[in-house]
Design an enzyme around this catalytic site. Sequence first.
Site, PDB file in Angstrom:
ATOM      1  N   ASP A 184     -18.210  -0.851  12.898  1.00 47.07           N
ATOM      2  CA  ASP A 184     -19.311  -0.205  12.206  1.00 47.07           C
ATOM      3  C   ASP A 184     -19.539  -1.003  10.923  1.00 47.07           C
ATOM      4  O   ASP A 184     -18.658  -1.758  10.484  1.00 47.07           O
ATOM      5  CB  ASP A 184     -18.916   1.248  11.893  1.00 47.07           C
ATOM      6  N   ASP A 208     -21.637   0.232   7.696  1.00 48.84           N
ATOM      7  CA  ASP A 208     -21.654   1.013   6.452  1.00 48.84           C
ATOM      8  C   ASP A 208     -20.369   1.821   6.298  1.00 48.84           C
ATOM      9  O   ASP A 208     -19.932   2.516   7.224  1.00 48.84           O
ATOM     10  CB  ASP A 208     -22.853   1.956   6.441  1.00 48.84           C
TER      11      ASP A 208
END
Length: 410
Positions: A195, A197
Amino acid sequence: MSELVLINVSGRDKPGLTSEITGIMGRYDVRILDIGQAVIHDHLTWGILIEIPDESKSSPVIRDLLFRLHALDLQVRFAPITVEEYQSWAAARNRACYIVTLLARDIKAEQIARVSAITARHGLNIDNISRLSARPSLNAADNRIACVEFSVRGTPSDLEKLRADFLHIAGEMNVDIAFQEDSIFRRNRRLVVFDMDSTLIEAEVIDELAAEAGVGEQVAEITERAMQGELDFSQSFAERLALLKGLDESVLEGIASRLRMTEGAEHLILSLKALGYRTAILSGGFTYFARHLQRKLGIDYIYANELEIEDGKVTGKVSGQIVDGKRKAELLLEIAEKEHISREQVIAVGDGANDLPMLSQAGLGVAFRAKPLVKESARHAISTLGLDAILYLIGFRESETNQSLENADF
């Protein structure tokens, strides 16, 4: 009948000891059934289980070993082993083997005591303990990761309760503890997907965009609820995007330039590249910022949402399919197929509820500084250290990763 003898040797380590000891045994046609050695601060602990053939008799072998080891100033202990004891021990070697990884800023005795108490309570016996990180300095505190790895064997009756016990004491002691099967895939992972963020970078980019648009508080509240799993990701994403309508395209470059990498992220990515791994970003954020990281770190694949811009303004929409949790899991499998690897050879790392589908698909799913729901649902979690702690979960020693970086051609 042949005789079985367990020999334990300890003392100051010096070159040639193994050759000296086994050389004496070789004169009597001794068979080696098991052997192991550990050296801590130049102090040797050496064990060997031998079978002495009937025609050789044990007395001359033991006599010659005893004289030579005494001359070398080494302590030795001999213990006879019955055939039944050996067979029972050998059968136990066929039980499942697991790896327990203890990660902290500094390794303390209490941590090892509590970890080993849990393994014992769940019927697991420790076969081996190794330190994977470099030895700490005595003169100055550092912020590096300390890692001790336990190889344990047995058949725990309740794996979920075992993991829950480790998670509980990890929170109490502010450490990270991973528990995984010691399979052929553990050091044979080939792809790591992240991922973006709050995983590779510290910020939630959509919150940064919202702050520039003057709707920071509204968007941050929706973001937090979505990451906690309280809101459907796609629905909440559309709500937040709509609030960005009219934002000037020029702010994107400024946000990208000030994004801070998560602790250990750059070291992890560079180490993975040097070790031959493929890497990918699978993000519910935006491609503009994923490309920025790709250029900076040399990441192989990026999949994120394409922010729609018309006449230099953000429209409040994205073009194409939204990269939500379900899509992340699909992309993980698609990349693995393209790279001709099994999903067991994939590591997935994320922090939010929308990362759980891809974490469950990967051979090693790691919740990184994750929300409570995600941490409890994922099989592994890193909460107190940097991203590069993942190198220890794969089983690499610090010296190995340092050597690979020194030899890397990039």
